[in-house]
Write an enzyme that holds these catalytic residues in place. Structure first.
Site, PDB file in Angstrom:
ATOM      1  CE  LYS A   1      -3.992   1.730   2.694  1.00 21.04           C
ATOM      2  NZ  LYS A   1      -4.747   1.583   3.958  1.00 21.04           N
TER       3      LYS A   1
ATOM      4  CB  SER B   1      -8.049   3.627   2.703  1.00 25.18           C
ATOM      5  OG  SER B   1      -7.191   2.931   3.598  1.00 25.18           O
TER       6      SER B   1
ATOM      7  CB  SER C   1      -8.271   0.750   5.543  1.00 23.21           C
ATOM      8  OG  SER C   1      -9.020   1.929   5.415  1.00 23.21           O
TER       9      SER C   1
HETATM   10  N1  GLN Z   1     -13.099   3.905   5.975  1.00 18.60           N
HETATM   11  C1  GLN Z   1     -12.619   4.317   7.266  1.00 18.60           C
HETATM   12  C2  GLN Z   1     -12.338   5.789   7.256  1.00 18.60           C
HETATM   13  O1  GLN Z   1     -12.580   6.386   6.277  1.00 18.60           O
HETATM   14  C3  GLN Z   1     -11.393   3.539   7.643  1.00 18.60           C
HETATM   15  C4  GLN Z   1     -10.154   4.020   7.002  1.00 18.60           C
HETATM   16  C5  GLN Z   1      -8.964   3.212   7.379  1.00 18.60           C
HETATM   17  O2  GLN Z   1      -9.069   2.180   8.037  1.00 18.60           O
HETATM   18  N2  GLN Z   1      -7.809   3.702   6.991  1.00 18.60           N
HETATM   19  O3  GLN Z   1     -11.894   6.353   8.209  1.00 18.60           O
END
Ligand code: GLN
Length: 502
Positions: free
Chosen positions: A80, A155, A179
């Site tokens: 990532k 994400s 994410s």
């Molecule tokens: N979708 C969640 C957010 O927008 C989690 C994001 C993440 O785990 N980096 O905060």
């Protein structure tokens, strides 16, 4: 051998170790696959072909010399684009860091390299890991290989899509509110958020430091465990890293036996707002676990209903603090510096140009929640709720060995569907957020396709702090049982992507 891209990481490692296939050939076939399909998927922000091939050749030389190989030596992995890796930009999918090349490696990257994995490149994500769809990436969204008109989750949608598109057998993610698990769930792949502090955050671009946790993404539970083993362990460079032995996740994945295990179904993670196809697959998975000898109990975690609200105060508060460093002075984008502008003007212009809307929204909410006069009402209350969530988990784990729920309330949605409604987008993480707030381990494993749309559904398995191995034990049992029912892995059913002629 034409099945290389469909092979598991464990199989590839065995081929390399036995000399049946070279690491170089395996790497080349994955690079070819990326070249042939990634224009459609957009899982990768950078492909590092030359260096990957050199890393692979070094493994082949090591093997030829008779030196012992690490368990995943020569196996390709995608990282990532939130992890620092010298020699490539680390962008966090933001204009702010578009051309920033880190001067050092993250601990996770160093561990991959020390175990001789081959790094293919960097994967797409929501900007600074804020989102559930990769639609906030400054470099265009990643598409879900199951349906190119739908999101791959976020994400870490790039890492999950790279697996489902057979561009990489392994990938690395980070999980702040879901994410790793939510993209795994909507792409039919496996993703694990280790216990907080289990994997080093050193050299990972920070989103919300008390929640962020790197973890493995793979197509099988065993592969995820093998990668977890490489990534995890104490790191003095991360002050929140736990100095405890890494749970034996690989043995657990191999054991795959739930006989006598007490498995709690969380009452609050289901019902209204959950798609019928998700609930049906979840019920079938619970039934399977019962048939495999687990004891199923219903448990209540009454404060989980407030987890979402607490997360959306604590996370932006930490975001607003962590992202203060991007001011055009030291890192990344700097605009408006015409020689006459004040420092403040340059900071303002750089932040205005460098950050996207979602990042700005969170910085504003977080700054507000932390401001004098509101601190106790918002941030303080949210921290109290966080403690209540932890006590809910503790009470539940006195009754059972693991907890289960759907990993996401719905399957993959279409592009644009939730983009103008932040609340709808945030609700993608309803099931995953509690484990981040409490710090315990949690995973998502595929449990089938929803009847209504034929898209993947994930089972979330939550285990106590430092009992990450239980996620693998249960995940592997479910995977084995369902693979037998399906007559093969779920990912065999991903529609074939058209390969670009070269
Ligand atoms: N979708 C969640 C957010 O927008 C989690 C994001 C993440 O785990 N980096 O905060």
């Amino acid at each position: 051998m034409n099945d290389t891209i469909h092979a598991t990481a464990a199989e590839l490692a065995a081929r390399i170790a036995s000399g049946a296939q070279s690491a170089e050939e395996i790497t080349r076939l994955h690079l070819d696959r990326i070249a042939a399909v990634d224009e459609q998927v957009n899982a990768f922000l950078a492909v590092d072909a030359e260096r990957a091939l050199a890393q692979a050749r070094a493994v082949d030389v090591k093997r030829a010399s008779g030196a012992p190989l690490a368990p995943l030596a020569g196996v390709p992995v995608a990282v990532k684009d939130l992890f620092c890796y010298q020699g490539l930009p680390t962008t966090a999918a933001s204009r702010m860091l578009e051309s920033w090349v880190p001067p050092y490696n993250s601990t996770v990257v160093d561990r991959l390299l020390a175990s001789d994995l081959v790094i293919l490149g960097k994967t797409n994500l929501d900007e600074f890991a804020m989102g559930s769809s990769t639609e906030t990436s400054a470099f265009g969204p990643t598409r879900n290989p199951w349906d190119l008109g739908r999101i791959p989750g976020g994400s870490g949608g790039g890492s999950a899509a790279a697996l489902a598109a057979f561009e990489a057998p392994l990938a690395i993610g980070t999980d702040t509110g879901g994410s790793i698990r939510q993209p795994a769930s909507v792409t039919g792949t496996v993703g694990v958020k280790p216990t907080y502090g289990g994997v080093s955050r050193y050299g990972v671009i920070a989103m919300a430091s008390s929640l962020d946790q790197p973890g493995p993404c793979a197509r099988t539970v065993l592969d995820a465990a093998l990668l977890h083993q490489v990534m995890a362990g104490h790191d003095p460079a991360d002050s929140t890293s736990i100095a405890a032995p890494v749970p034996d996740v690989v043995s657990a994945a191999r054991k795959a036996d739930v006989k006598g295990l007490r498995i709690g179904v969380v009452r609050e993670l289901g019902g209204e707002g959950y798609a019928p196809g998700v609930e049906a697959r979840f019920a079938a998975a619970v039934e399977l676990l019962a048939s495999l000898g687990a004891e199923i109990v219903e448990v209540s975690c009454p404060h989980f209903v407030h987890a979402f609200a607490a997360y959306y105060l604590i996370m932006p508060a930490e975001v607003s603090s962590n992202l203060a460093r991007y001011d055009g002075m030291r890192y990344g984008l700097r605009v408006g510096d015409d020689g006459l502008a004040s420092t403040e003007q340059v900071m303002r212009a750089s932040r205005a140009a460098g950050f996207g809307d979602e990042v700005k929204r969170r910085i504003i909410i977080g700054s507000y929640a932390l401001s004098a006069g509101y601190y106790d009402a918002y941030y303080g209350s949210a921290q109290k709720v966080r403690t209540l969530i932890r006590t809910d988990f503790e009470a539940a784990f006195r009754q059972c060995d693991v907890l289960v729920s759907p990993a996401t309330p719905t399957t993959a949605f279409r592009f644009g569907e939730r983009l103008t409604d932040p609340l709808a987008m945030y609700k993608s993480d309803l099931c995953t957020i509690p484990a981040n707030l409490a710090g315990n381990a949690a995973a998502s494993v595929p449990i089938g396709l929803a009847d209504e749309d034929g898209l993947p559904v994930g089972l979330q398995i939550m285990a106590p702090v430092l009992a990450d191995d239980r996620c693998y034990l249960v995940g592997a049992a479910v995977e084995a049982g369902l693979t037998e029912q399906w007559g093969g892995p779920l990912l065999d059913r991903v529609p074939a992507l058209k390969e670009k002629a070269r």
